[in-house]
Design a protein around this motif. Sequence first.
Motif, PDB file in Angstrom:
ATOM      1  N   PHE A 105       0.861  -1.183   0.000  1.00 37.18           N
ATOM      2  CA  PHE A 105       0.000   0.000   0.000  1.00 37.18           C
ATOM      3  C   PHE A 105       0.899   1.236   0.000  1.00 37.18           C
ATOM      4  O   PHE A 105       1.264   1.769   1.039  1.00 37.18           O
ATOM      5  CB  PHE A 105      -0.924  -0.022   1.214  1.00 37.18           C
ATOM      6  CG  PHE A 105      -1.893   1.128   1.290  1.00 37.18           C
ATOM      7  CD1 PHE A 105      -2.498   1.641   0.152  1.00 37.18           C
ATOM      8  CD2 PHE A 105      -2.219   1.679   2.508  1.00 37.18           C
ATOM      9  CE1 PHE A 105      -3.404   2.692   0.233  1.00 37.18           C
ATOM     10  CE2 PHE A 105      -3.120   2.732   2.601  1.00 37.18           C
ATOM     11  CZ  PHE A 105      -3.706   3.239   1.469  1.00 37.18           C
ATOM     12  N   LEU A 106       1.298   1.627  -1.209  1.00 34.97           N
ATOM     13  CA  LEU A 106       2.207   2.753  -1.429  1.00 34.97           C
ATOM     14  C   LEU A 106       1.754   3.493  -2.688  1.00 34.97           C
ATOM     15  O   LEU A 106       0.957   2.955  -3.460  1.00 34.97           O
ATOM     16  CB  LEU A 106       3.642   2.242  -1.651  1.00 34.97           C
ATOM     17  CG  LEU A 106       4.320   1.504  -0.501  1.00 34.97           C
ATOM     18  CD1 LEU A 106       5.568   0.786  -0.989  1.00 34.97           C
ATOM     19  CD2 LEU A 106       4.651   2.467   0.620  1.00 34.97           C
ATOM     20  N   PRO A 107       2.293   4.696  -2.919  1.00 37.28           N
ATOM     21  CA  PRO A 107       2.022   5.346  -4.206  1.00 37.28           C
ATOM     22  C   PRO A 107       2.489   4.454  -5.359  1.00 37.28           C
ATOM     23  O   PRO A 107       3.414   3.646  -5.205  1.00 37.28           O
ATOM     24  CB  PRO A 107       2.831   6.633  -4.132  1.00 37.28           C
ATOM     25  CG  PRO A 107       2.984   6.895  -2.674  1.00 37.28           C
ATOM     26  CD  PRO A 107       3.057   5.544  -2.021  1.00 37.28           C
ATOM     27  N   LYS A 108       1.871   4.602  -6.530  1.00 34.78           N
ATOM     28  CA  LYS A 108       2.054   3.682  -7.650  1.00 34.78           C
ATOM     29  C   LYS A 108       3.519   3.412  -8.004  1.00 34.78           C
ATOM     30  O   LYS A 108       3.928   2.264  -8.129  1.00 34.78           O
ATOM     31  CB  LYS A 108       1.313   4.207  -8.875  1.00 34.78           C
ATOM     32  CG  LYS A 108       1.278   3.224 -10.018  1.00 34.78           C
ATOM     33  CD  LYS A 108       0.419   3.721 -11.151  1.00 34.78           C
ATOM     34  CE  LYS A 108       0.305   2.648 -12.212  1.00 34.78           C
ATOM     35  NZ  LYS A 108      -0.606   3.057 -13.282  1.00 34.78           N
TER      36      LYS A 108
ATOM     37  N   SER B  69      -5.551   2.381  -3.146  1.00 33.38           N
ATOM     38  CA  SER B  69      -6.570   3.145  -2.436  1.00 33.38           C
ATOM     39  C   SER B  69      -6.989   2.390  -1.173  1.00 33.38           C
ATOM     40  O   SER B  69      -6.748   1.185  -1.047  1.00 33.38           O
ATOM     41  CB  SER B  69      -7.784   3.374  -3.321  1.00 33.38           C
ATOM     42  OG  SER B  69      -8.459   2.152  -3.544  1.00 33.38           O
ATOM     43  N   ILE B  70      -7.645   3.099  -0.281  1.00 29.43           N
ATOM     44  CA  ILE B  70      -8.126   2.472   0.949  1.00 29.43           C
ATOM     45  C   ILE B  70      -9.167   1.400   0.619  1.00 29.43           C
ATOM     46  O   ILE B  70      -9.190   0.348   1.248  1.00 29.43           O
ATOM     47  CB  ILE B  70      -8.694   3.535   1.911  1.00 29.43           C
ATOM     48  CG1 ILE B  70      -7.562   4.460   2.371  1.00 29.43           C
ATOM     49  CG2 ILE B  70      -9.373   2.890   3.109  1.00 29.43           C
ATOM     50  CD1 ILE B  70      -8.013   5.659   3.168  1.00 29.43           C
ATOM     51  N   ALA B  71      -9.976   1.643  -0.383  1.00 28.63           N
ATOM     52  CA  ALA B  71     -10.975   0.646  -0.788  1.00 28.63           C
ATOM     53  C   ALA B  71     -10.301  -0.645  -1.259  1.00 28.63           C
ATOM     54  O   ALA B  71     -10.753  -1.744  -0.913  1.00 28.63           O
ATOM     55  CB  ALA B  71     -11.866   1.211  -1.886  1.00 28.63           C
ATOM     56  N   GLU B  72      -9.229  -0.523  -2.027  1.00 26.12           N
ATOM     57  CA  GLU B  72      -8.505  -1.715  -2.485  1.00 26.12           C
ATOM     58  C   GLU B  72      -7.852  -2.444  -1.311  1.00 26.12           C
ATOM     59  O   GLU B  72      -7.843  -3.674  -1.272  1.00 26.12           O
ATOM     60  CB  GLU B  72      -7.445  -1.327  -3.521  1.00 26.12           C
ATOM     61  CG  GLU B  72      -8.016  -0.891  -4.850  1.00 26.12           C
ATOM     62  CD  GLU B  72      -6.946  -0.423  -5.824  1.00 26.12           C
ATOM     63  OE1 GLU B  72      -5.815  -0.109  -5.396  1.00 26.12           O
ATOM     64  OE2 GLU B  72      -7.247  -0.364  -7.023  1.00 26.12           O
TER      65      GLU B  72
ATOM     66  N   VAL C 178       5.113  -3.755   7.623  1.00 20.82           N
ATOM     67  CA  VAL C 178       6.481  -3.266   7.508  1.00 20.82           C
ATOM     68  C   VAL C 178       6.425  -1.806   7.080  1.00 20.82           C
ATOM     69  O   VAL C 178       5.826  -1.474   6.067  1.00 20.82           O
ATOM     70  CB  VAL C 178       7.291  -4.100   6.484  1.00 20.82           C
ATOM     71  CG1 VAL C 178       8.662  -3.489   6.249  1.00 20.82           C
ATOM     72  CG2 VAL C 178       7.414  -5.541   6.949  1.00 20.82           C
ATOM     73  N   ASN C 179       7.053  -0.949   7.888  1.00 11.74           N
ATOM     74  CA  ASN C 179       7.145   0.478   7.577  1.00 11.74           C
ATOM     75  C   ASN C 179       8.338   0.675   6.652  1.00 11.74           C
ATOM     76  O   ASN C 179       9.489   0.574   7.073  1.00 11.74           O
ATOM     77  CB  ASN C 179       7.307   1.289   8.861  1.00 11.74           C
ATOM     78  CG  ASN C 179       7.448   2.768   8.613  1.00 11.74           C
ATOM     79  OD1 ASN C 179       7.388   3.241   7.474  1.00 11.74           O
ATOM     80  ND2 ASN C 179       7.631   3.512   9.680  1.00 11.74           N
ATOM     81  N   LEU C 180       8.075   0.975   5.403  1.00  9.99           N
ATOM     82  CA  LEU C 180       9.130   1.109   4.403  1.00  9.99           C
ATOM     83  C   LEU C 180      10.116   2.226   4.744  1.00  9.99           C
ATOM     84  O   LEU C 180      11.292   2.134   4.420  1.00  9.99           O
ATOM     85  CB  LEU C 180       8.501   1.349   3.027  1.00  9.99           C
ATOM     86  CG  LEU C 180       9.449   1.289   1.842  1.00  9.99           C
ATOM     87  CD1 LEU C 180      10.005  -0.124   1.683  1.00  9.99           C
ATOM     88  CD2 LEU C 180       8.748   1.718   0.585  1.00  9.99           C
ATOM     89  N   GLU C 181       9.644   3.250   5.436  1.00 16.40           N
ATOM     90  CA  GLU C 181      10.479   4.411   5.741  1.00 16.40           C
ATOM     91  C   GLU C 181      11.717   4.079   6.571  1.00 16.40           C
ATOM     92  O   GLU C 181      12.739   4.752   6.444  1.00 16.40           O
ATOM     93  CB  GLU C 181       9.655   5.468   6.476  1.00 16.40           C
ATOM     94  CG  GLU C 181       8.552   6.057   5.638  1.00 16.40           C
ATOM     95  CD  GLU C 181       7.643   6.953   6.448  1.00 16.40           C
ATOM     96  OE1 GLU C 181       8.080   7.505   7.474  1.00 16.40           O
ATOM     97  OE2 GLU C 181       6.486   7.110   6.055  1.00 16.40           O
TER      98      GLU C 181
ATOM     99  N   VAL D 282       3.084  -3.902   3.379  1.00 14.64           N
ATOM    100  CA  VAL D 282       4.193  -2.949   3.307  1.00 14.64           C
ATOM    101  C   VAL D 282       3.583  -1.593   3.010  1.00 14.64           C
ATOM    102  O   VAL D 282       2.839  -1.442   2.035  1.00 14.64           O
ATOM    103  CB  VAL D 282       5.206  -3.328   2.198  1.00 14.64           C
ATOM    104  CG1 VAL D 282       6.298  -2.272   2.081  1.00 14.64           C
ATOM    105  CG2 VAL D 282       5.808  -4.699   2.457  1.00 14.64           C
ATOM    106  N   THR D 283       3.882  -0.613   3.852  1.00  8.57           N
ATOM    107  CA  THR D 283       3.360   0.734   3.658  1.00  8.57           C
ATOM    108  C   THR D 283       4.276   1.723   4.369  1.00  8.57           C
ATOM    109  O   THR D 283       5.358   1.353   4.815  1.00  8.57           O
ATOM    110  CB  THR D 283       1.891   0.836   4.147  1.00  8.57           C
ATOM    111  OG1 THR D 283       1.345   2.059   3.696  1.00  8.57           O
ATOM    112  CG2 THR D 283       1.769   0.713   5.642  1.00  8.57           C
ATOM    113  N   THR D 284       3.828   2.968   4.492  1.00  9.24           N
ATOM    114  CA  THR D 284       4.587   3.986   5.209  1.00  9.24           C
ATOM    115  C   THR D 284       3.879   4.322   6.512  1.00  9.24           C
ATOM    116  O   THR D 284       2.704   3.990   6.704  1.00  9.24           O
ATOM    117  CB  THR D 284       4.758   5.258   4.356  1.00  9.24           C
ATOM    118  OG1 THR D 284       3.475   5.717   3.965  1.00  9.24           O
ATOM    119  CG2 THR D 284       5.619   4.982   3.142  1.00  9.24           C
ATOM    120  N   ARG D 285       4.586   5.000   7.386  1.00 11.53           N
ATOM    121  CA  ARG D 285       4.083   5.284   8.729  1.00 11.53           C
ATOM    122  C   ARG D 285       2.674   5.874   8.762  1.00 11.53           C
ATOM    123  O   ARG D 285       1.838   5.407   9.540  1.00 11.53           O
ATOM    124  CB  ARG D 285       5.066   6.193   9.472  1.00 11.53           C
ATOM    125  CG  ARG D 285       4.701   6.424  10.922  1.00 11.53           C
ATOM    126  CD  ARG D 285       5.675   7.345  11.632  1.00 11.53           C
ATOM    127  NE  ARG D 285       6.086   8.509  10.864  1.00 11.53           N
ATOM    128  CZ  ARG D 285       5.355   9.622  10.713  1.00 11.53           C
ATOM    129  NH1 ARG D 285       4.183   9.719  11.268  1.00 11.53           N
ATOM    130  NH2 ARG D 285       5.805  10.626   9.998  1.00 11.53           N
TER     131      ARG D 285
END
Length: 159
Positions: A16-19, A41-44, A76-79, A58-61
Amino acid sequence: MASDLTKGAQKRILIFLPKGAAQVIATKLAEHGYETTVALSIAEVSNALHSDRYGLAVTTRPDIDIVRNIRSIPVVNLEVFFHAVPSDSGLVTSSKQFDDTGFLQRIKALIDPRPGRSEPTQPETAPIASAGANVKWPSRWLVFARSLLGSYVATNPKS
């Protein structure tokens, strides 16, 4: 570094990150044998996490709470895998470098099945005869109760 995962035992990883970032991470994980799904998106994310196919996200904080509010899975926080790069003069510059080795180690630790690890065992149980066949108590409590009752009966005989 090829992964020797069995596809049946491995769950997918939700990204769940920008494209652009999502595609880079998905490609990196695919190179190491991991199956991924990108949600933009949150819906996805919600649709994906309502199934049991995903073992990790996997996403950001800022988006960790969104994922965890939908379903409690490891995230997992990618940052945390971006580190400042020191310049030749020893000063830290504003550029950052991605620690792909650390990232892949974290993914592996969280998603890969661990050989020799068994399911948690349940405590020993003993049926309680007077309570019915379906009721079970841990045997240590039953032993403790019997020892208390035994000492009670020995000190208080019936008259």
